[in-house]
Design a protein around this motif. Structure first.
Motif, short mmCIF file in Angstrom:
data_model
loop_
_atom_site.label_atom_id
_atom_site.label_comp_id
_atom_site.label_asym_id
_atom_site.label_seq_id
_atom_site.Cartn_x
_atom_site.Cartn_y
_atom_site.Cartn_z
N ASP A 284 0.48 9.07 -14.01
CA ASP A 284 1.64 10.03 -14.43
C ASP A 284 2.92 9.61 -13.82
N VAL A 285 2.96 9.18 -12.57
CA VAL A 285 4.24 8.57 -11.92
C VAL A 285 5.00 7.45 -12.96
N PHE A 286 3.95 6.27 -13.26
CA PHE A 286 4.67 5.15 -13.88
C PHE A 286 4.81 5.44 -15.30
N GLU A 287 4.14 6.41 -15.85
CA GLU A 287 4.62 6.64 -17.49
C GLU A 287 5.87 6.85 -17.49
N SER A 288 6.68 7.46 -16.41
CA SER A 288 7.72 7.84 -16.60
C SER A 288 8.93 6.75 -16.21
N VAL A 289 8.17 5.86 -15.31
CA VAL A 289 9.24 4.99 -14.83
C VAL A 289 9.04 3.46 -15.43
N ASP A 290 7.86 3.11 -15.53
CA ASP A 290 7.49 1.81 -16.44
C ASP A 290 6.03 1.74 -16.69
N ASP A 291 5.34 2.11 -17.57
CA ASP A 291 3.94 2.01 -17.68
C ASP A 291 3.17 0.65 -17.42
N SER A 292 3.97 -0.36 -17.31
CA SER A 292 3.37 -1.55 -17.25
C SER A 292 3.11 -2.09 -15.90
N ILE A 293 3.53 -1.24 -14.87
CA ILE A 293 3.40 -1.48 -13.60
C ILE A 293 1.88 -1.50 -13.26
N LEU B 50 0.71 -1.19 0.14
CA LEU B 50 0.01 -0.11 -0.14
C LEU B 50 0.93 1.26 0.01
N VAL B 51 0.67 2.12 -0.96
CA VAL B 51 1.58 3.21 -0.94
C VAL B 51 0.52 4.56 -0.76
N VAL B 52 0.62 5.18 0.32
CA VAL B 52 -0.10 6.50 0.66
C VAL B 52 0.51 7.64 0.02
N ILE B 53 -0.27 8.38 -1.02
CA ILE B 53 0.38 9.42 -1.52
C ILE B 53 -0.48 10.74 -1.41
N ASP B 54 0.17 11.77 -1.89
CA ASP B 54 -0.24 13.15 -1.67
C ASP B 54 0.43 13.80 -3.11
N ASP B 55 0.07 14.91 -3.33
CA ASP B 55 0.82 15.52 -4.65
C ASP B 55 1.96 16.30 -4.49
N THR B 56 3.14 15.57 -3.95
CA THR B 56 4.37 16.30 -3.91
C THR B 56 5.52 15.44 -4.49
N ASP B 57 6.52 16.03 -4.71
CA ASP B 57 7.76 15.36 -5.71
C ASP B 57 8.03 14.19 -4.84
N THR B 58 8.15 14.19 -3.25
CA THR B 58 8.50 13.31 -2.42
C THR B 58 7.77 12.06 -2.65
N HIS B 59 6.40 12.25 -2.67
CA HIS B 59 5.38 11.36 -2.81
C HIS B 59 5.57 10.40 -4.13
N ARG B 60 5.84 11.44 -5.27
CA ARG B 60 6.21 10.69 -6.61
C ARG B 60 7.24 9.79 -6.47
N ALA B 61 8.49 10.32 -5.79
CA ALA B 61 9.75 9.43 -5.84
C ALA B 61 9.32 8.05 -4.65
N LEU B 62 8.61 8.32 -3.90
CA LEU B 62 8.37 6.99 -3.24
C LEU B 62 7.30 6.09 -3.96
N LEU B 63 6.26 6.76 -4.80
CA LEU B 63 5.64 5.91 -5.69
C LEU B 63 6.28 5.02 -6.64
N ALA B 64 7.27 5.72 -7.34
CA ALA B 64 8.15 5.25 -8.32
C ALA B 64 8.87 4.05 -7.79
N GLU B 65 9.62 4.27 -6.54
CA GLU B 65 10.42 3.13 -6.04
C GLU B 65 9.36 2.14 -5.43
N ALA B 66 8.26 2.30 -4.89
CA ALA B 66 7.30 1.09 -4.43
C ALA B 66 6.97 0.40 -5.72
N GLY B 67 6.87 1.31 -6.84
CA GLY B 67 6.23 0.49 -8.13
C GLY B 67 7.10 -0.61 -8.66
N ARG B 68 8.53 -0.03 -8.73
CA ARG B 68 9.55 -1.00 -9.19
C ARG B 68 9.66 -2.25 -8.23
#
Length: 154
Positions: free
Chosen positions: A80-89, A5-23
Motif C-alpha cells: 500500500d505504501v509503495f504503491e504511492s511512492v514507487d511500486d517497483s521497490i 529492516l523497517v519495523v512497522i505498525d499501522d500508523t501514518d508515522t510508520h507509513r512515512a518511515l517505510l516510504a523513506e526507507a524504501g526510497r
C-alpha cells in the motif's frame, strides 16, 4: 547500506518511515525487509475470537499461523505504501510473535538473523523518568544494535 529492516505498525508515522526507507533502499540497491510483530495477547484474542465464531457457526477453523499473519500484514502495508511512492521497490516481509517487553531484543535478533546492517524504527516521545522505569524500545535498539539505526519520532 546493504540490507535494511523497517519495523512497522499501522500508523501514518510508520507509513512515512517505510516510504523513506524504501526510497533509500532502492537508490542504494540494498535489500529491504519489512517487519511486523504481534504479541501473545493478540494471539490469544484471535484464538478466542475464532472459537466464538466456531461455536456460533458450528464450524471449525484451523489454528492460524500468527507469524504468517504478521508477515502478511507487513506485506500488505508495504504494498500500500509503495504503491504511492514507487511500486517497483522490492522487499520481503517478516512477522514475529513477541512479548511487548522483549520487542527490542527480538527486533535486534531478527535484524541479526537476516543480516541487516540498518534498522528503521519509530520512537515515542517519553519523559526521562518514563524511559528509566519502563524502558524504551527505540533506545534499547539504538544502544544495542551493531549497525546503523534511523529513528523517526512519533
Amino acid at each position: 547500506m546493504e540490507h535494511a529492516l523497517v519495523v512497522i505498525d499501522d500508523t501514518d508515522t510508520h507509513r512515512a518511515l517505510l516510504a523513506e526507507a524504501g526510497r533509500l533502499a532502492r537508490d542504494s540497491d540494498a535489500e529491504l525487509t519489512v517487519l511486523s510483530w504481534i504479541t501473545p495477547g493478540q494471539v490469544e484474542q484471535t484464538a478466542a475470537n475464532l472459537e466464538a465464531i466456531e461455536q456460533v457457526e458450528q464450524t471449525s477453523y484451523s489454528e492460524p499461523d500468527h507469524e504468517a499473519t504478521a508477515s502478511q500484514f507487513a506485506r500488505q502495508f508495504a504494498m500500500d505504501v509503495f504503491e504511492s511512492v514507487d511500486d517497483s521497490i522490492e522487499f520481503t516481509a517478516e512477522g514475529i510473535v513477541v512479548e511487548a517487553d522483549e520487542r527490542a531484543d527480538e527486533i535486534i535478533a531478527a535484524a541479526d538473523r537476516l543480516g541487516c546492517d540498518h534498522v528503521f524504527i519509530v520512537g515515542r516521545r517519553r519523559s526521562p523518568t518514563g524511559k528509566a522505569l519502563f524502558g524504551d524500545v527505540a533506545q534499547r535498539i539504538l544502544l544495542n544494535f551493531d549497525g546503523t539505526v534511523t529513528l523517526r519520532m512519533d
